[in-house]
Write a protein that holds these residues in place. Structure first.
Motif, PDB file in Angstrom:
ATOM      1  N   GLN A   1       0.834  -1.209   0.000  1.00 29.37           N
ATOM      2  CA  GLN A   1       0.000   0.000   0.000  1.00 29.37           C
ATOM      3  C   GLN A   1       0.868   1.260   0.000  1.00 29.37           C
ATOM      4  O   GLN A   1       1.258   1.757   1.054  1.00 29.37           O
ATOM      5  N   THR A   2       1.167   1.739  -1.192  1.00 28.13           N
ATOM      6  CA  THR A   2       1.881   3.006  -1.376  1.00 28.13           C
ATOM      7  C   THR A   2       1.230   3.714  -2.559  1.00 28.13           C
ATOM      8  O   THR A   2       0.356   3.143  -3.218  1.00 28.13           O
ATOM      9  N   GLU A   3       1.658   4.910  -2.851  1.00 27.56           N
ATOM     10  CA  GLU A   3       1.160   5.618  -4.024  1.00 27.56           C
ATOM     11  C   GLU A   3       2.140   5.505  -5.183  1.00 27.56           C
ATOM     12  O   GLU A   3       2.046   6.248  -6.158  1.00 27.56           O
ATOM     13  N   LEU A   4       3.071   4.578  -5.093  1.00 28.12           N
ATOM     14  CA  LEU A   4       4.091   4.415  -6.115  1.00 28.12           C
ATOM     15  C   LEU A   4       3.499   4.105  -7.492  1.00 28.12           C
ATOM     16  O   LEU A   4       3.876   4.697  -8.485  1.00 28.12           O
ATOM     17  N   GLY A   5       2.585   3.173  -7.552  1.00 26.04           N
ATOM     18  CA  GLY A   5       1.978   2.814  -8.836  1.00 26.04           C
ATOM     19  C   GLY A   5       0.857   3.749  -9.226  1.00 26.04           C
ATOM     20  O   GLY A   5       0.801   4.255 -10.334  1.00 26.04           O
ATOM     21  N   HIS A   6      -0.054   3.984  -8.310  1.00 27.15           N
ATOM     22  CA  HIS A   6      -1.185   4.881  -8.524  1.00 27.15           C
ATOM     23  C   HIS A   6      -1.788   5.205  -7.160  1.00 27.15           C
ATOM     24  O   HIS A   6      -1.569   4.491  -6.178  1.00 27.15           O
ATOM     25  N   SER A   7      -2.557   6.276  -7.073  1.00 27.53           N
ATOM     26  CA  SER A   7      -3.050   6.739  -5.772  1.00 27.53           C
ATOM     27  C   SER A   7      -3.978   5.732  -5.093  1.00 27.53           C
ATOM     28  O   SER A   7      -3.987   5.627  -3.872  1.00 27.53           O
ATOM     29  N   SER A   8      -4.741   4.958  -5.865  1.00 30.39           N
ATOM     30  CA  SER A   8      -5.651   3.986  -5.253  1.00 30.39           C
ATOM     31  C   SER A   8      -4.913   2.801  -4.612  1.00 30.39           C
ATOM     32  O   SER A   8      -5.481   2.084  -3.795  1.00 30.39           O
ATOM     33  N   GLN A   9      -3.647   2.612  -4.985  1.00 30.71           N
ATOM     34  CA  GLN A   9      -2.857   1.521  -4.408  1.00 30.71           C
ATOM     35  C   GLN A   9      -2.664   1.716  -2.902  1.00 30.71           C
ATOM     36  O   GLN A   9      -2.580   0.755  -2.150  1.00 30.71           O
ATOM     37  N   ALA A  10      -2.628   2.953  -2.461  1.00 25.74           N
ATOM     38  CA  ALA A  10      -2.389   3.253  -1.049  1.00 25.74           C
ATOM     39  C   ALA A  10      -3.493   2.727  -0.138  1.00 25.74           C
ATOM     40  O   ALA A  10      -3.272   2.520   1.059  1.00 25.74           O
ATOM     41  N   THR A  11      -4.670   2.498  -0.693  1.00 23.74           N
ATOM     42  CA  THR A  11      -5.790   1.998   0.115  1.00 23.74           C
ATOM     43  C   THR A  11      -6.331   0.671  -0.404  1.00 23.74           C
ATOM     44  O   THR A  11      -7.366   0.207   0.055  1.00 23.74           O
ATOM     45  N   ASP A  12      -5.644   0.068  -1.349  1.00 22.13           N
ATOM     46  CA  ASP A  12      -6.092  -1.197  -1.938  1.00 22.13           C
ATOM     47  C   ASP A  12      -5.991  -2.303  -0.887  1.00 22.13           C
ATOM     48  O   ASP A  12      -4.902  -2.600  -0.386  1.00 22.13           O
ATOM     49  N   PRO A  13      -7.123  -2.945  -0.527  1.00 12.44           N
ATOM     50  CA  PRO A  13      -7.076  -4.007   0.491  1.00 12.44           C
ATOM     51  C   PRO A  13      -6.281  -5.236   0.051  1.00 12.44           C
ATOM     52  O   PRO A  13      -5.858  -6.033   0.892  1.00 12.44           O
ATOM     53  N   ALA A  14      -6.049  -5.378  -1.261  1.00 10.05           N
ATOM     54  CA  ALA A  14      -5.243  -6.503  -1.750  1.00 10.05           C
ATOM     55  C   ALA A  14      -3.754  -6.279  -1.511  1.00 10.05           C
ATOM     56  O   ALA A  14      -2.964  -7.217  -1.570  1.00 10.05           O
ATOM     57  N   ALA A  15      -3.368  -5.030  -1.252  1.00  7.42           N
ATOM     58  CA  ALA A  15      -1.959  -4.694  -1.017  1.00  7.42           C
ATOM     59  C   ALA A  15      -1.633  -4.814   0.469  1.00  7.42           C
ATOM     60  O   ALA A  15      -2.477  -4.606   1.329  1.00  7.42           O
ATOM     61  N   MET A  16      -0.385  -5.146   0.750  1.00 14.81           N
ATOM     62  CA  MET A  16       0.077  -5.257   2.139  1.00 14.81           C
ATOM     63  C   MET A  16       0.237  -3.855   2.724  1.00 14.81           C
ATOM     64  O   MET A  16       0.844  -2.989   2.101  1.00 14.81           O
ATOM     65  N   PRO A  17      -0.298  -3.623   3.930  1.00 15.41           N
ATOM     66  CA  PRO A  17      -0.117  -2.304   4.559  1.00 15.41           C
ATOM     67  C   PRO A  17       1.370  -1.970   4.705  1.00 15.41           C
ATOM     68  O   PRO A  17       2.178  -2.818   5.103  1.00 15.41           O
ATOM     69  N   LEU A  18       1.713  -0.737   4.368  1.00 12.70           N
ATOM     70  CA  LEU A  18       3.114  -0.311   4.387  1.00 12.70           C
ATOM     71  C   LEU A  18       3.747  -0.486   5.767  1.00 12.70           C
ATOM     72  O   LEU A  18       4.888  -0.937   5.873  1.00 12.70           O
ATOM     73  N   ALA A  19       3.031  -0.157   6.819  1.00 14.36           N
ATOM     74  CA  ALA A  19       3.576  -0.296   8.181  1.00 14.36           C
ATOM     75  C   ALA A  19       3.893  -1.759   8.498  1.00 14.36           C
ATOM     76  O   ALA A  19       4.925  -2.060   9.109  1.00 14.36           O
ATOM     77  N   ASP A  20       3.019  -2.664   8.085  1.00 14.61           N
ATOM     78  CA  ASP A  20       3.254  -4.101   8.313  1.00 14.61           C
ATOM     79  C   ASP A  20       4.474  -4.577   7.526  1.00 14.61           C
ATOM     80  O   ASP A  20       5.292  -5.346   8.039  1.00 14.61           O
TER      81      ASP A  20
END
Length: 132
Positions: A67-86
């Motif tokens: 979950q970052t905005e590296l690829g696109h802004s929606s990636q930061a909140t995408d539930p399929a992505a691993m939370p950045l803090a984790d």
């Protein structure tokens, strides 16, 4: 022996290069990204062989989809992505272990992708990553 190899006998270093879990199972939406990361992975393996008798240990950090905005802004909140803090916490835990893994830094979430071919699961993983 190259000058770099000769000088590296005097240095103890552990450069970390950011790779990706993606090259092992490409996606149709990211062909060039996956190809460049596959090249980087192969090049790092070759570099490790060249430097194996030196004090330089080249590490590859291969993250999953995070979950970052590296690829696109929606990636930061995408539930399929691993939370950045984790992700950050798990990487730091790996790095502070007494015997961190040689060559690749892999969080648990990327291992199924990274080892799909070895585990006989490549076709299923590839298909799931390339659904219509």
């Amino acid at each position: 022996m190259t000058e770099f190899q000769h000088r590296s006998y005097r240095l103890q270093s552990h450069p970390i290069v950011r790779g990706s879990g993606s090259p092992q199972s490409t996606r149709k939406q990211g062909i060039l990204y996956c190809a460049s990361k596959a090249f980087l992975h192969s090049w790092l393996q070759s570099l490790r062989v060249q430097l194996q008798e030196t004090s330089v240990e080249v590490l590859e950090l291969a993250p999953p989809y995070v979950q970052t905005e590296l690829g696109h802004s929606s990636q930061a909140t995408d539930p399929a992505a691993m939370p950045l803090a984790d992700y950050t916490a798990e990487v730091m835990q790996i790095l502070i272990t007494p015997n961190p893994p040689y060559s690749e830094i892999l969080v648990d979430r990327v291992k199924a992708l990274r080892f799909a071919e070895r585990n006989g699961d490549y076709e299923r993983v590839f298909a799931s990553r390339n659904k219509q």
